[in-house]
Write a protein that holds these residues in place. Structure first.
Motif, PDB file in Angstrom:
ATOM      1  N   TRP A 230       0.810  -1.213   0.000  1.00  0.00           N
ATOM      2  CA  TRP A 230       0.000   0.000   0.000  1.00  0.00           C
ATOM      3  C   TRP A 230       0.845   1.266   0.000  1.00  0.00           C
ATOM      4  CZ3 TRP A 230      -4.119   2.624  -1.054  1.00  0.00           C
ATOM      5  CH2 TRP A 230      -4.359   3.847  -0.435  1.00  0.00           C
ATOM      6  N   GLU A 231       1.787   1.363   0.911  1.00  0.00           N
ATOM      7  CA  GLU A 231       2.597   2.576   1.032  1.00  0.00           C
ATOM      8  C   GLU A 231       3.392   2.843  -0.243  1.00  0.00           C
ATOM      9  OE1 GLU A 231       2.429   4.736   3.309  1.00  0.00           O
ATOM     10  OE2 GLU A 231       1.192   3.640   4.765  1.00  0.00           O
ATOM     11  N   THR A 232       3.943   1.786  -0.837  1.00  0.00           N
ATOM     12  CA  THR A 232       4.717   1.938  -2.073  1.00  0.00           C
ATOM     13  C   THR A 232       3.840   2.457  -3.203  1.00  0.00           C
ATOM     14  OG1 THR A 232       6.205   0.136  -1.437  1.00  0.00           O
ATOM     15  CG2 THR A 232       6.145   0.730  -3.770  1.00  0.00           C
ATOM     16  N   LEU A 233       2.647   1.861  -3.345  1.00  0.00           N
ATOM     17  CA  LEU A 233       1.733   2.292  -4.406  1.00  0.00           C
ATOM     18  C   LEU A 233       1.293   3.731  -4.195  1.00  0.00           C
ATOM     19  CD1 LEU A 233      -0.046   1.659  -6.886  1.00  0.00           C
ATOM     20  CD2 LEU A 233      -1.830   0.932  -5.273  1.00  0.00           C
ATOM     21  N   LEU A 234       0.916   4.079  -2.953  1.00  0.00           N
ATOM     22  CA  LEU A 234       0.450   5.440  -2.673  1.00  0.00           C
ATOM     23  C   LEU A 234       1.548   6.457  -2.967  1.00  0.00           C
ATOM     24  CD1 LEU A 234      -1.825   7.227  -1.615  1.00  0.00           C
ATOM     25  CD2 LEU A 234      -0.900   6.914   0.694  1.00  0.00           C
ATOM     26  N   HIS A 235       2.794   6.106  -2.664  1.00  0.00           N
ATOM     27  CA  HIS A 235       3.910   7.010  -2.943  1.00  0.00           C
ATOM     28  C   HIS A 235       4.071   7.223  -4.454  1.00  0.00           C
ATOM     29  CE1 HIS A 235       7.782   9.010  -2.582  1.00  0.00           C
ATOM     30  NE2 HIS A 235       8.292   8.131  -3.436  1.00  0.00           N
ATOM     31  N   LYS A 236       3.964   6.145  -5.230  1.00  0.00           N
ATOM     32  CA  LYS A 236       4.071   6.260  -6.688  1.00  0.00           C
ATOM     33  C   LYS A 236       2.968   7.156  -7.245  1.00  0.00           C
ATOM     34  CE  LYS A 236       6.215   1.789  -7.794  1.00  0.00           C
ATOM     35  NZ  LYS A 236       5.992   0.497  -8.484  1.00  0.00           N
ATOM     36  N   VAL A 237       1.748   6.922  -6.784  1.00  0.00           N
ATOM     37  CA  VAL A 237       0.600   7.679  -7.287  1.00  0.00           C
ATOM     38  C   VAL A 237       0.723   9.150  -6.901  1.00  0.00           C
ATOM     39  CG1 VAL A 237      -1.900   7.948  -7.144  1.00  0.00           C
ATOM     40  CG2 VAL A 237      -0.897   5.659  -7.240  1.00  0.00           C
ATOM     41  N   THR A 238       1.100   9.416  -5.660  1.00  0.00           N
ATOM     42  CA  THR A 238       1.239  10.795  -5.185  1.00  0.00           C
ATOM     43  C   THR A 238       2.342  11.529  -5.931  1.00  0.00           C
ATOM     44  OG1 THR A 238       0.477  10.126  -2.973  1.00  0.00           O
ATOM     45  CG2 THR A 238       1.630  12.234  -3.148  1.00  0.00           C
ATOM     46  N   SER A 239       3.472  10.868  -6.145  1.00  0.00           N
ATOM     47  CA  SER A 239       4.591  11.484  -6.863  1.00  0.00           C
ATOM     48  C   SER A 239       4.204  11.793  -8.298  1.00  0.00           C
ATOM     49  CB  SER A 239       5.817  10.557  -6.831  1.00  0.00           C
ATOM     50  OG  SER A 239       6.250  10.321  -5.514  1.00  0.00           O
ATOM     51  N   PHE A 240       3.539  10.843  -8.944  1.00  0.00           N
ATOM     52  CA  PHE A 240       3.110  11.038 -10.331  1.00  0.00           C
ATOM     53  C   PHE A 240       2.114  12.192 -10.422  1.00  0.00           C
ATOM     54  CE2 PHE A 240       0.562  10.267 -14.098  1.00  0.00           C
ATOM     55  CZ  PHE A 240       1.490   9.845 -15.045  1.00  0.00           C
ATOM     56  N   SER A 241       1.166  12.227  -9.499  1.00  0.00           N
ATOM     57  CA  SER A 241       0.151  13.287  -9.501  1.00  0.00           C
ATOM     58  C   SER A 241       0.792  14.651  -9.291  1.00  0.00           C
ATOM     59  CB  SER A 241      -0.884  13.020  -8.412  1.00  0.00           C
ATOM     60  OG  SER A 241      -1.540  11.789  -8.615  1.00  0.00           O
ATOM     61  N   THR A 242       1.704  14.735  -8.351  1.00  0.00           N
ATOM     62  CA  THR A 242       2.378  16.006  -8.071  1.00  0.00           C
ATOM     63  C   THR A 242       3.185  16.465  -9.278  1.00  0.00           C
ATOM     64  OG1 THR A 242       2.525  15.427  -5.719  1.00  0.00           O
ATOM     65  CG2 THR A 242       3.981  17.180  -6.523  1.00  0.00           C
ATOM     66  N   LYS A 243       3.887  15.538  -9.906  1.00  0.00           N
ATOM     67  CA  LYS A 243       4.707  15.867 -11.069  1.00  0.00           C
ATOM     68  C   LYS A 243       3.867  16.436 -12.200  1.00  0.00           C
ATOM     69  CE  LYS A 243       7.838  13.808 -14.481  1.00  0.00           C
ATOM     70  NZ  LYS A 243       8.537  12.558 -14.904  1.00  0.00           N
ATOM     71  N   HIS A 244       2.672  15.895 -12.387  1.00  0.00           N
ATOM     72  CA  HIS A 244       1.817  16.309 -13.511  1.00  0.00           C
ATOM     73  C   HIS A 244       0.691  17.244 -13.078  1.00  0.00           C
ATOM     74  CE1 HIS A 244       3.868  13.595 -16.246  1.00  0.00           C
ATOM     75  NE2 HIS A 244       3.770  12.645 -15.322  1.00  0.00           N
ATOM     76  N   LYS A 245       0.859  17.866 -11.900  1.00  0.00           N
ATOM     77  CA  LYS A 245      -0.035  18.912 -11.416  1.00  0.00           C
ATOM     78  C   LYS A 245      -1.479  18.449 -11.286  1.00  0.00           C
ATOM     79  CE  LYS A 245       2.911  22.500 -13.436  1.00  0.00           C
ATOM     80  NZ  LYS A 245       2.996  23.659 -14.363  1.00  0.00           N
ATOM     81  N   VAL A 246      -1.633  17.223 -10.802  1.00  0.00           N
ATOM     82  CA  VAL A 246      -2.964  16.685 -10.499  1.00  0.00           C
ATOM     83  C   VAL A 246      -3.171  16.772  -8.993  1.00  0.00           C
ATOM     84  CG1 VAL A 246      -4.425  14.627 -10.508  1.00  0.00           C
ATOM     85  CG2 VAL A 246      -2.955  15.141 -12.480  1.00  0.00           C
ATOM     86  N   GLU A 247      -4.296  17.299  -8.576  1.00  0.00           N
ATOM     87  CA  GLU A 247      -4.549  17.511  -7.154  1.00  0.00           C
ATOM     88  C   GLU A 247      -4.559  16.195  -6.382  1.00  0.00           C
ATOM     89  OE1 GLU A 247      -7.938  19.474  -4.178  1.00  0.00           O
ATOM     90  OE2 GLU A 247      -8.186  19.532  -6.362  1.00  0.00           O
ATOM     91  N   VAL A 248      -3.808  16.164  -5.301  1.00  0.00           N
ATOM     92  CA  VAL A 248      -3.773  14.993  -4.416  1.00  0.00           C
ATOM     93  C   VAL A 248      -4.696  15.264  -3.239  1.00  0.00           C
ATOM     94  CG1 VAL A 248      -2.343  13.521  -2.949  1.00  0.00           C
ATOM     95  CG2 VAL A 248      -1.399  14.474  -5.083  1.00  0.00           C
ATOM     96  N   PRO A 249      -5.768  14.507  -3.089  1.00  0.00           N
ATOM     97  CA  PRO A 249      -6.724  14.781  -2.001  1.00  0.00           C
ATOM     98  C   PRO A 249      -6.170  14.368  -0.637  1.00  0.00           C
ATOM     99  CG  PRO A 249      -7.327  12.764  -3.134  1.00  0.00           C
ATOM    100  CD  PRO A 249      -6.182  13.348  -3.899  1.00  0.00           C
ATOM    101  N   SER A 250      -6.676  15.005   0.403  1.00  0.00           N
ATOM    102  CA  SER A 250      -6.320  14.606   1.754  1.00  0.00           C
ATOM    103  C   SER A 250      -6.946  13.256   2.046  1.00  0.00           C
ATOM    104  CB  SER A 250      -6.829  15.641   2.762  1.00  0.00           C
ATOM    105  OG  SER A 250      -6.721  15.142   4.085  1.00  0.00           O
ATOM    106  N   MET A 251      -6.155  12.336   2.579  1.00  0.00           N
ATOM    107  CA  MET A 251      -6.663  11.005   2.856  1.00  0.00           C
ATOM    108  C   MET A 251      -7.717  11.006   3.969  1.00  0.00           C
ATOM    109  SD  MET A 251      -5.396   8.727   0.766  1.00  0.00           S
ATOM    110  CE  MET A 251      -5.511   9.928  -0.578  1.00  0.00           C
ATOM    111  N   ASP A 252      -7.753  12.063   4.757  1.00  0.00           N
ATOM    112  CA  ASP A 252      -8.728  12.142   5.853  1.00  0.00           C
ATOM    113  C   ASP A 252     -10.050  12.770   5.422  1.00  0.00           C
ATOM    114  OD1 ASP A 252      -6.933  11.021   7.684  1.00  0.00           O
ATOM    115  OD2 ASP A 252      -6.025  12.967   8.116  1.00  0.00           O
TER     116      ASP A 252
END
Length: 283
Positions: A230-252
Protein backbone atom coordinates in the motif's frame (compact mmCIF):
# COMPACT_ATOMS: atom_id res chain seq x y z
CA UNK A 1 -8.48 -34.97 -48.02
CA UNK A 2 -8.95 -32.09 -45.54
CA UNK A 3 -6.32 -29.36 -45.63
CA UNK A 4 -5.09 -30.04 -42.08
CA UNK A 5 -4.71 -33.75 -42.94
CA UNK A 6 -2.71 -32.93 -46.05
CA UNK A 7 -0.39 -30.78 -43.96
CA UNK A 8 0.22 -33.62 -41.50
CA UNK A 9 0.89 -36.11 -44.29
CA UNK A 10 3.25 -33.67 -45.99
CA UNK A 11 5.41 -33.67 -42.85
CA UNK A 12 5.18 -37.46 -42.45
CA UNK A 13 2.98 -37.17 -39.36
CA UNK A 14 0.32 -39.83 -38.84
CA UNK A 15 -3.06 -38.53 -37.55
CA UNK A 16 -3.50 -41.84 -35.72
CA UNK A 17 -0.56 -40.91 -33.48
CA UNK A 18 -2.08 -37.62 -32.30
CA UNK A 19 -2.52 -37.61 -28.51
CA UNK A 20 -3.10 -33.93 -27.79
CA UNK A 21 -3.86 -30.60 -29.42
CA UNK A 22 -3.49 -27.16 -27.90
CA UNK A 23 -4.22 -23.60 -29.10
CA UNK A 24 -6.43 -20.64 -28.21
CA UNK A 25 -10.20 -20.70 -27.97
CA UNK A 26 -11.10 -18.95 -31.22
CA UNK A 27 -14.20 -20.42 -32.89
CA UNK A 28 -12.29 -21.54 -36.00
CA UNK A 29 -9.99 -23.55 -33.72
CA UNK A 30 -12.25 -25.07 -31.04
CA UNK A 31 -15.65 -24.66 -32.72
CA UNK A 32 -18.03 -27.56 -32.09
CA UNK A 33 -19.08 -27.90 -35.76
CA UNK A 34 -16.18 -27.07 -38.07
CA UNK A 35 -13.42 -26.07 -35.70
CA UNK A 36 -9.99 -27.68 -36.04
CA UNK A 37 -10.46 -29.35 -32.65
CA UNK A 38 -13.65 -31.08 -33.83
CA UNK A 39 -12.22 -32.11 -37.21
CA UNK A 40 -9.21 -33.74 -35.57
CA UNK A 41 -11.24 -35.47 -32.86
CA UNK A 42 -13.63 -36.88 -35.47
CA UNK A 43 -10.67 -38.77 -36.91
CA UNK A 44 -8.71 -39.25 -33.68
CA UNK A 45 -11.05 -39.34 -30.64
CA UNK A 46 -8.16 -39.85 -28.21
CA UNK A 47 -6.52 -36.52 -29.07
CA UNK A 48 -7.20 -34.43 -25.98
CA UNK A 49 -7.74 -30.70 -26.50
CA UNK A 50 -5.90 -28.27 -24.21
CA UNK A 51 -6.80 -24.59 -24.19
CA UNK A 52 -3.63 -22.45 -24.24
CA UNK A 53 -2.70 -21.60 -20.62
CA UNK A 54 -1.73 -18.02 -21.42
CA UNK A 55 -4.88 -17.43 -23.47
CA UNK A 56 -7.10 -18.77 -20.69
CA UNK A 57 -5.39 -16.53 -18.17
CA UNK A 58 -5.88 -13.50 -20.40
CA UNK A 59 -9.61 -14.12 -20.80
CA UNK A 60 -10.09 -14.75 -17.07
CA UNK A 61 -8.22 -11.62 -16.02
CA UNK A 62 -10.09 -9.35 -18.41
CA UNK A 63 -13.47 -10.85 -17.50
CA UNK A 64 -12.86 -10.55 -13.75
CA UNK A 65 -11.46 -7.02 -14.04
CA UNK A 66 -14.41 -5.75 -16.05
CA UNK A 67 -16.85 -7.05 -13.42
CA UNK A 68 -15.29 -4.65 -10.93
CA UNK A 69 -17.01 -1.26 -11.19
CA UNK A 70 -13.82 0.78 -10.77
CA UNK A 71 -11.87 -1.33 -13.28
CA UNK A 72 -14.78 -1.09 -15.70
CA UNK A 73 -14.67 2.71 -15.33
CA UNK A 74 -10.93 2.67 -16.07
CA UNK A 75 -11.36 0.55 -19.22
CA UNK A 76 -14.18 2.84 -20.37
CA UNK A 77 -11.83 5.82 -20.12
CA UNK A 78 -9.27 3.88 -22.18
CA UNK A 79 -11.87 3.26 -24.88
CA UNK A 80 -12.95 6.92 -24.95
CA UNK A 81 -9.33 8.10 -25.05
CA UNK A 82 -8.53 5.83 -27.99
CA UNK A 83 -11.68 7.01 -29.78
CA UNK A 84 -10.60 10.63 -29.45
CA UNK A 85 -6.89 10.28 -30.30
CA UNK A 86 -6.42 6.92 -31.98
CA UNK A 87 -8.93 7.30 -34.83
CA UNK A 88 -7.09 10.16 -36.52
CA UNK A 89 -3.71 9.90 -38.28
CA UNK A 90 -3.21 13.61 -37.70
CA UNK A 91 -3.72 13.27 -33.95
CA UNK A 92 -1.39 10.26 -33.79
CA UNK A 93 1.26 12.36 -35.55
CA UNK A 94 0.66 15.15 -33.05
CA UNK A 95 1.11 12.64 -30.22
CA UNK A 96 4.45 11.49 -31.66
CA UNK A 97 5.66 15.06 -32.04
CA UNK A 98 4.63 15.95 -28.49
CA UNK A 99 6.35 12.83 -27.16
CA UNK A 100 9.57 13.76 -28.97
CA UNK A 101 9.48 17.23 -27.43
CA UNK A 102 8.91 15.89 -23.90
CA UNK A 103 11.73 13.34 -24.33
CA UNK A 104 14.09 16.08 -25.52
CA UNK A 105 13.20 18.25 -22.52
CA UNK A 106 13.65 15.34 -20.09
CA UNK A 107 17.05 14.51 -21.58
CA UNK A 108 18.11 18.12 -21.32
CA UNK A 109 17.38 18.33 -17.57
CA UNK A 110 18.68 14.83 -16.85
CA UNK A 111 15.36 13.22 -15.90
CA UNK A 112 15.96 10.26 -18.22
CA UNK A 113 19.03 8.57 -19.69
CA UNK A 114 19.93 8.20 -23.35
CA UNK A 115 21.25 5.05 -24.97
CA UNK A 116 20.50 2.17 -27.31
CA UNK A 117 16.95 0.90 -26.91
CA UNK A 118 15.89 3.74 -24.60
CA UNK A 119 13.19 6.34 -25.21
CA UNK A 120 11.54 4.42 -28.05
CA UNK A 121 8.60 5.98 -29.86
CA UNK A 122 5.34 4.87 -28.25
CA UNK A 123 1.81 4.75 -29.57
CA UNK A 124 -1.76 3.98 -28.49
CA UNK A 125 -3.30 0.77 -29.79
CA UNK A 126 -6.67 -0.62 -28.83
CA UNK A 127 -6.23 -3.61 -26.49
CA UNK A 128 -7.91 -6.90 -27.30
CA UNK A 129 -9.34 -9.43 -24.85
CA UNK A 130 -7.66 -12.31 -26.71
CA UNK A 131 -4.26 -10.69 -27.22
CA UNK A 132 -2.16 -11.25 -24.14
CA UNK A 133 -0.29 -8.26 -22.85
CA UNK A 134 -2.26 -5.74 -24.93
CA UNK A 135 -3.99 -4.22 -21.88
CA UNK A 136 -0.70 -4.08 -19.98
CA UNK A 137 1.13 -2.45 -22.91
CA UNK A 138 -1.71 0.01 -23.55
CA UNK A 139 -1.76 1.05 -19.89
CA UNK A 140 2.04 1.33 -19.75
CA UNK A 141 2.07 3.56 -22.82
CA UNK A 142 -0.69 5.78 -21.44
CA UNK A 143 1.33 6.31 -18.24
CA UNK A 144 4.54 7.03 -20.19
CA UNK A 145 2.75 9.30 -22.67
CA UNK A 146 0.64 11.05 -20.05
CA UNK A 147 1.97 14.62 -20.59
CA UNK A 148 1.79 14.21 -24.38
CA UNK A 149 -1.76 12.85 -24.18
CA UNK A 150 -2.78 15.81 -22.04
CA UNK A 151 -1.25 18.21 -24.61
CA UNK A 152 -3.25 16.65 -27.45
CA UNK A 153 -6.51 16.57 -25.49
CA UNK A 154 -6.09 20.23 -24.53
CA UNK A 155 -5.51 21.13 -28.19
CA UNK A 156 -8.56 19.14 -29.35
CA UNK A 157 -10.62 20.57 -26.49
CA UNK A 158 -9.83 24.09 -27.69
CA UNK A 159 -9.59 23.78 -31.47
CA UNK A 160 -11.44 20.58 -32.44
CA UNK A 161 -14.89 20.26 -33.94
CA UNK A 162 -17.84 20.66 -31.59
CA UNK A 163 -18.31 16.92 -31.11
CA UNK A 164 -14.62 16.11 -30.61
CA UNK A 165 -14.07 19.20 -28.48
CA UNK A 166 -16.48 18.07 -25.79
CA UNK A 167 -15.32 14.45 -25.93
CA UNK A 168 -11.73 15.58 -25.38
CA UNK A 169 -12.73 17.78 -22.45
CA UNK A 170 -14.62 14.91 -20.78
CA UNK A 171 -11.74 12.46 -21.25
CA UNK A 172 -9.20 15.00 -20.01
CA UNK A 173 -11.28 15.66 -16.88
CA UNK A 174 -11.15 11.94 -16.05
CA UNK A 175 -7.45 11.59 -16.89
CA UNK A 176 -6.42 14.50 -14.69
CA UNK A 177 -7.97 12.97 -11.59
CA UNK A 178 -6.42 11.16 -8.65
CA UNK A 179 -8.96 8.35 -9.20
CA UNK A 180 -7.62 7.60 -12.67
CA UNK A 181 -3.96 7.84 -11.72
CA UNK A 182 -4.48 5.59 -8.70
CA UNK A 183 -6.35 2.92 -10.67
CA UNK A 184 -3.91 3.14 -13.59
CA UNK A 185 -0.89 2.52 -11.35
CA UNK A 186 -2.66 -0.24 -9.42
CA UNK A 187 -3.67 -2.10 -12.59
CA UNK A 188 -0.24 -1.51 -14.13
CA UNK A 189 1.37 -3.24 -11.14
CA UNK A 190 -1.07 -6.18 -11.19
CA UNK A 191 -0.93 -6.66 -14.96
CA UNK A 192 2.85 -6.40 -14.82
CA UNK A 193 3.04 -9.47 -12.56
CA UNK A 194 0.54 -11.44 -14.62
CA UNK A 195 2.27 -10.42 -17.85
CA UNK A 196 5.50 -11.99 -16.59
CA UNK A 197 3.53 -15.15 -15.85
CA UNK A 198 2.04 -15.23 -19.32
CA UNK A 199 5.40 -14.82 -21.04
CA UNK A 200 6.61 -17.84 -19.07
CA UNK A 201 3.47 -19.86 -19.92
CA UNK A 202 3.99 -19.28 -23.65
CA UNK A 203 7.41 -20.92 -23.72
CA UNK A 204 7.33 -24.03 -25.87
CA UNK A 205 9.21 -26.15 -23.34
CA UNK A 206 6.76 -25.35 -20.54
CA UNK A 207 5.09 -28.31 -18.78
CA UNK A 208 1.98 -28.44 -16.62
CA UNK A 209 3.82 -29.05 -13.33
CA UNK A 210 6.13 -26.08 -13.82
CA UNK A 211 3.21 -23.97 -15.07
CA UNK A 212 1.25 -24.57 -11.86
CA UNK A 213 4.33 -23.62 -9.86
CA UNK A 214 4.55 -20.35 -11.76
CA UNK A 215 0.87 -19.65 -11.13
CA UNK A 216 1.35 -20.21 -7.40
CA UNK A 217 4.42 -17.94 -7.37
CA UNK A 218 2.44 -15.16 -9.05
CA UNK A 219 -0.41 -15.59 -6.56
CA UNK A 220 2.10 -15.27 -3.71
CA UNK A 221 3.60 -12.11 -5.21
CA UNK A 222 0.15 -10.55 -5.60
CA UNK A 223 -0.78 -11.53 -2.04
CA UNK A 224 2.45 -9.99 -0.74
CA UNK A 225 1.67 -6.81 -2.66
CA UNK A 226 -1.81 -6.75 -1.12
CA UNK A 227 -0.39 -7.14 2.39
CA UNK A 228 2.67 -4.91 2.14
CA UNK A 229 2.39 -2.79 -1.01
CA UNK A 230 0.00 0.00 0.00
CA UNK A 231 2.60 2.58 1.03
CA UNK A 232 4.72 1.94 -2.07
CA UNK A 233 1.73 2.29 -4.41
CA UNK A 234 0.45 5.44 -2.67
CA UNK A 235 3.91 7.01 -2.94
CA UNK A 236 4.07 6.26 -6.69
CA UNK A 237 0.60 7.68 -7.29
CA UNK A 238 1.24 10.80 -5.18
CA UNK A 239 4.59 11.48 -6.86
CA UNK A 240 3.11 11.04 -10.33
CA UNK A 241 0.15 13.29 -9.50
CA UNK A 242 2.38 16.01 -8.07
CA UNK A 243 4.71 15.87 -11.07
CA UNK A 244 1.82 16.31 -13.51
CA UNK A 245 -0.04 18.91 -11.42
CA UNK A 246 -2.96 16.69 -10.50
CA UNK A 247 -4.55 17.51 -7.15
CA UNK A 248 -3.77 14.99 -4.42
CA UNK A 249 -6.72 14.78 -2.00
CA UNK A 250 -6.32 14.61 1.75
CA UNK A 251 -6.66 11.00 2.86
CA UNK A 252 -8.73 12.14 5.85
CA UNK A 253 -11.29 14.04 3.77
CA UNK A 254 -14.51 12.52 2.43
CA UNK A 255 -14.14 10.84 -0.94
CA UNK A 256 -15.64 12.74 -3.89
CA UNK A 257 -15.85 10.62 -7.08
CA UNK A 258 -14.52 12.05 -10.35
CA UNK A 259 -16.82 11.81 -13.35
CA UNK A 260 -19.41 9.72 -11.48
CA UNK A 261 -22.33 10.40 -9.17
CA UNK A 262 -21.90 10.00 -5.42
CA UNK A 263 -24.91 7.69 -5.54
CA UNK A 264 -22.69 4.90 -6.87
CA UNK A 265 -19.98 5.00 -4.21
CA UNK A 266 -19.91 4.38 -0.49
CA UNK A 267 -19.61 7.47 1.70
CA UNK A 268 -16.17 7.16 3.25
CA UNK A 269 -12.85 8.94 3.64
CA UNK A 270 -10.35 8.92 0.81
CA UNK A 271 -8.12 6.58 2.79
CA UNK A 272 -10.92 4.07 3.31
CA UNK A 273 -12.08 4.30 -0.31
CA UNK A 274 -8.67 3.86 -1.94
CA UNK A 275 -7.09 1.49 0.56
CA UNK A 276 -9.99 -0.67 1.74
CA UNK A 277 -12.47 -0.30 -1.11
CA UNK A 278 -10.05 -0.56 -4.03
CA UNK A 279 -6.60 -1.75 -2.95
CA UNK A 280 -7.94 -4.47 -0.62
CA UNK A 281 -11.06 -4.86 -2.74
CA UNK A 282 -13.43 -5.36 0.15
CA UNK A 283 -16.44 -3.84 -1.57
Amino acid sequence: MPLYMSLLVEHSLSPSMIRGQGYDGASNMRGEVNGLKTLIMNDTPRAYYIHCFAHQLQLILVAVAKKNDTCGWLFEIFANLLNVIGVSCKRRDMLRQSQAQHVAQALEVGEIDSGTGLNQELGLKRPGDTRWGSHFKCLLNIINLFPSIVDILVYIGKHGSSENKFKAQIVLCSLESFDFIFMAHLMLTILGYTNDLCVALQRKEQDIVNAMGLVNSTKNVLQKMREQGWETLLHKVTSFSTKHKVEVPSMDALYVPQGRSRRFVEQATNLHHFRVGIFFGSD
